[in-house]
Write an enzyme that holds these catalytic residues in place. Structure first.
Site, PDB file in Angstrom:
ATOM      1  N   GLU A 289     -19.540 -25.798  -6.884  1.00  0.00           N
ATOM      2  CA  GLU A 289     -18.773 -26.215  -6.056  1.00  0.00           C
ATOM      3  C   GLU A 289     -18.117 -25.033  -5.232  1.00  0.00           C
ATOM      4  O   GLU A 289     -17.705 -24.180  -5.830  1.00  0.00           O
ATOM      5  CB  GLU A 289     -17.559 -27.176  -6.455  1.00  0.00           C
ATOM      6  CG  GLU A 289     -17.149 -28.062  -5.326  1.00  0.00           C
ATOM      7  CD  GLU A 289     -15.961 -29.017  -5.852  1.00  0.00           C
ATOM      8  OE1 GLU A 289     -15.213 -29.441  -5.150  1.00  0.00           O
ATOM      9  OE2 GLU A 289     -16.020 -29.271  -7.264  1.00  0.00           O
TER      10      GLU A 289
ATOM     11  N   THR B 236     -18.925 -21.441  -9.438  1.00  0.00           N
ATOM     12  CA  THR B 236     -19.274 -22.775 -10.130  1.00  0.00           C
ATOM     13  C   THR B 236     -20.224 -23.186  -8.963  1.00  0.00           C
ATOM     14  O   THR B 236     -20.225 -22.836  -7.925  1.00  0.00           O
ATOM     15  CB  THR B 236     -18.223 -23.740 -10.455  1.00  0.00           C
ATOM     16  OG1 THR B 236     -17.299 -24.244  -9.602  1.00  0.00           O
ATOM     17  CG2 THR B 236     -17.646 -23.224 -11.716  1.00  0.00           C
TER      18      THR B 236
ATOM     19  N   HIS C  91     -12.919 -13.963  -2.790  1.00  0.00           N
ATOM     20  CA  HIS C  91     -12.857 -14.806  -1.573  1.00  0.00           C
ATOM     21  C   HIS C  91     -11.385 -14.351  -0.976  1.00  0.00           C
ATOM     22  O   HIS C  91     -10.363 -14.650  -1.362  1.00  0.00           O
ATOM     23  CB  HIS C  91     -12.801 -16.319  -1.948  1.00  0.00           C
ATOM     24  CG  HIS C  91     -12.833 -17.129  -0.902  1.00  0.00           C
ATOM     25  ND1 HIS C  91     -13.904 -17.463  -0.063  1.00  0.00           N
ATOM     26  CD2 HIS C  91     -11.787 -17.868  -0.302  1.00  0.00           C
ATOM     27  CE1 HIS C  91     -13.615 -18.099   0.903  1.00  0.00           C
ATOM     28  NE2 HIS C  91     -12.219 -18.364   0.968  1.00  0.00           N
TER      29      HIS C  91
ATOM     30  N   ASP D 186     -16.370 -21.840  -3.899  1.00  0.00           N
ATOM     31  CA  ASP D 186     -15.340 -21.399  -3.859  1.00  0.00           C
ATOM     32  C   ASP D 186     -13.819 -22.231  -4.598  1.00  0.00           C
ATOM     33  O   ASP D 186     -12.911 -22.214  -4.464  1.00  0.00           O
ATOM     34  CB  ASP D 186     -14.783 -21.146  -2.452  1.00  0.00           C
ATOM     35  CG  ASP D 186     -15.538 -20.157  -1.588  1.00  0.00           C
ATOM     36  OD1 ASP D 186     -16.162 -19.353  -2.390  1.00  0.00           O
ATOM     37  OD2 ASP D 186     -15.592 -20.244  -0.433  1.00  0.00           O
TER      38      ASP D 186
ATOM     39  N   ARG E 137     -24.477 -15.613   1.067  1.00  0.00           N
ATOM     40  CA  ARG E 137     -25.719 -16.767   0.516  1.00  0.00           C
ATOM     41  C   ARG E 137     -24.834 -17.690  -0.208  1.00  0.00           C
ATOM     42  O   ARG E 137     -24.283 -16.996  -1.296  1.00  0.00           O
ATOM     43  CB  ARG E 137     -26.728 -16.221   0.440  1.00  0.00           C
ATOM     44  CG  ARG E 137     -27.485 -15.399   1.320  1.00  0.00           C
ATOM     45  CD  ARG E 137     -27.881 -15.997   2.850  1.00  0.00           C
ATOM     46  NE  ARG E 137     -28.993 -17.243   2.920  1.00  0.00           N
ATOM     47  CZ  ARG E 137     -28.990 -17.797   3.690  1.00  0.00           C
ATOM     48  NH1 ARG E 137     -28.246 -17.742   4.802  1.00  0.00           N
ATOM     49  NH2 ARG E 137     -29.885 -19.026   3.687  1.00  0.00           N
ATOM     50  N   ILE E 138     -25.222 -18.858  -0.150  1.00  0.00           N
ATOM     51  CA  ILE E 138     -24.735 -19.714  -1.367  1.00  0.00           C
ATOM     52  C   ILE E 138     -26.128 -19.535  -2.463  1.00  0.00           C
ATOM     53  O   ILE E 138     -27.135 -20.093  -2.040  1.00  0.00           O
ATOM     54  CB  ILE E 138     -24.762 -21.035  -0.973  1.00  0.00           C
ATOM     55  CG1 ILE E 138     -23.471 -21.109  -0.042  1.00  0.00           C
ATOM     56  CG2 ILE E 138     -24.284 -21.990  -2.331  1.00  0.00           C
ATOM     57  CD1 ILE E 138     -22.953 -22.579   0.773  1.00  0.00           C
TER      58      ILE E 138
ATOM     59  N   ASN F 191     -16.361  -3.331  -0.869  1.00  0.00           N
ATOM     60  CA  ASN F 191     -16.246  -3.862  -2.063  1.00  0.00           C
ATOM     61  C   ASN F 191     -17.188  -3.281  -3.111  1.00  0.00           C
ATOM     62  O   ASN F 191     -16.776  -2.877  -4.078  1.00  0.00           O
ATOM     63  CB  ASN F 191     -15.835  -5.455  -2.392  1.00  0.00           C
ATOM     64  CG  ASN F 191     -14.559  -5.840  -1.909  1.00  0.00           C
ATOM     65  OD1 ASN F 191     -13.416  -5.413  -2.693  1.00  0.00           O
ATOM     66  ND2 ASN F 191     -14.467  -6.834  -0.866  1.00  0.00           N
TER      67      ASN F 191
HETATM   68  C1  GRF Z   1     -14.186  -9.516   1.354  1.00  0.00           C
HETATM   69  O1  GRF Z   1     -13.170  -9.776   2.338  1.00  0.00           O
HETATM   70  C2  GRF Z   1     -14.673 -10.447   0.341  1.00  0.00           C
HETATM   71  O2  GRF Z   1     -13.475 -11.113   0.133  1.00  0.00           O
HETATM   72  C3  GRF Z   1     -15.494 -11.500   0.930  1.00  0.00           C
HETATM   73  O3  GRF Z   1     -16.284 -10.912   2.116  1.00  0.00           O
HETATM   74  C4  GRF Z   1     -15.600  -9.689   2.321  1.00  0.00           C
HETATM   75  C5  GRF Z   1     -16.766  -8.269   2.145  1.00  0.00           C
HETATM   76  O4  GRF Z   1     -16.128  -7.416   2.692  1.00  0.00           O
HETATM   77  N1  GRF Z   1     -16.246 -12.381   0.340  1.00  0.00           N
HETATM   78  P1  GRF Z   1     -16.965  -6.054   2.083  1.00  0.00           P
HETATM   79  O5  GRF Z   1     -18.555  -6.136   2.683  1.00  0.00           O
HETATM   80  O6  GRF Z   1     -16.808  -5.781   0.717  1.00  0.00           O
HETATM   81  O7  GRF Z   1     -16.226  -5.006   2.868  1.00  0.00           O
END
Ligand code: GRF
Length: 184
Positions: free
Chosen positions: A140, A138, A106, A142, A88-89, A13
Site C-alpha cells: 500500500e 509495503t 516520503h 506510503d 516509480r511504484i 538523498n
Molecule cells: C525527497 O524529498 C524524498 O522525500 C522524496 O523525493 C525527494 C527526493 O529528493 N521521496 P532527492 O532526489 O533525494 O534530492
C-alpha cells in the site's frame, strides 16, 4: 550491511547516503535509476558506484520493467533496498520478495499526504507543520510501518520550494543515520 539505492531525480538523498559511508557502517553496493537524466547519475560515476539505468519509458509492459529490476536485485543481493526519491511504484512481486527490506523516505508527516505534491497539499490545507517520514515499504503506497519522522514549522512566507529545500536538508541528515541502524 549492503544496500542498493533507487533514485529518479536530483539525488540529494543518494549523495548523502553515499557520503554517509565514511561515517556509518553500511556499503552502497549499487544504485538504480529509471531516469537517464537523473541528477544523481554523475555523482555515482564520480564515486565509482555501480549504476544500473533502466528507462521505464522503454517498457510499455510494466511487468517486464519489474522483471528487469528483479534480475538486478537478485544479482546484487542487498540486505536493504533504499528508495531515495524513486518515482516509480514497485510491483507487488518485488515488494513481497523483499518484504521488510525496502525502505522509503516520503516528504510529509505520514499518514498525512501519501502520494505526490505533498508540499503543495500542506500549504493548501494551511497546515502549521510539515515534515518527512522514513518508513518500510509495503504494497500500500506510503503506508508501511514508520521508522522515523521529523517535523518543521511552516512559516508565513514559505512556498513549495522553500519547504522542499528545508525538508531535504533534514532528510539528508537523518536518512543515512537511520539506514545505519537497520538490523539485517
Ligand atoms: C525527497 O524529498 C524524498 O522525500 C522524496 O523525493 C525527494 C527526493 O529528493 N521521496 P532527492 O532526489 O533525494 O534530492
Amino acid at each position: 550491511m549492503k544496500i542498493v539505492v533507487f533514485f529518479s531525480g536530483s539525488g540529494t538523498n543518494l549523495k548523502s547516503i553515499i557520503d554517509g559511508q565514511t561515517k556509518y557502517d553500511y556499503e552502497v553496493i549499487a544504485a538504480f535509476t529509471n531516469n537517464p537524466q537523473a541528477g544523481g547519475i554523475e555523482f555515482c560515476y564520480q564515486h565509482k558506484i555501480k549504476l544500473k539505468i533502466i528507462n521505464h519509458k522503454n517498457y510499455q509492459d510494466r511487468e517486464i520493467f519489474d522483471q528487469k529490476i528483479h534480475a538486478f536485485l537478485e544479482e546484487m543481493s542487498p540486505d536493504f533496498i533504499i528508495l531515495a526519491g524513486f518515482m516509480r511504484i514497485l510491483g507487488d512481486s518485488i515488494i513481497s520478495n523483499w518484504e521488510g527490506q525496502i525502505i522509503n523516505i516520503h516528504p510529509s508527516l505520514l499518514p498525512k499526504y501519501p502520494g505526490l505534491n505533498t508540499h503543495k497539499r500542506a500549504l493548501d490545507s494551511a497546515d502549521k507543520v510539515h515534515g518527512t517520514t522514513i518508513h518500510y515499504v509495503t504494497s500500500e503506497l506510503d503506508c508501511g510501518p514508520i521508522i522515523r519522522q521529523e517535523q518543521i514549522n511552516i512559516e508565513p512566507n514559505d512556498d513549495e520550494n522553500t519547504l522542499m529545500e528545508r525538508i531535504k536538508k533534514i532528510e539528508n541528515l537523518i536518512y543515512p543515520e537511520e539506514i545505519s541502524k537497520l538490523k539485517i
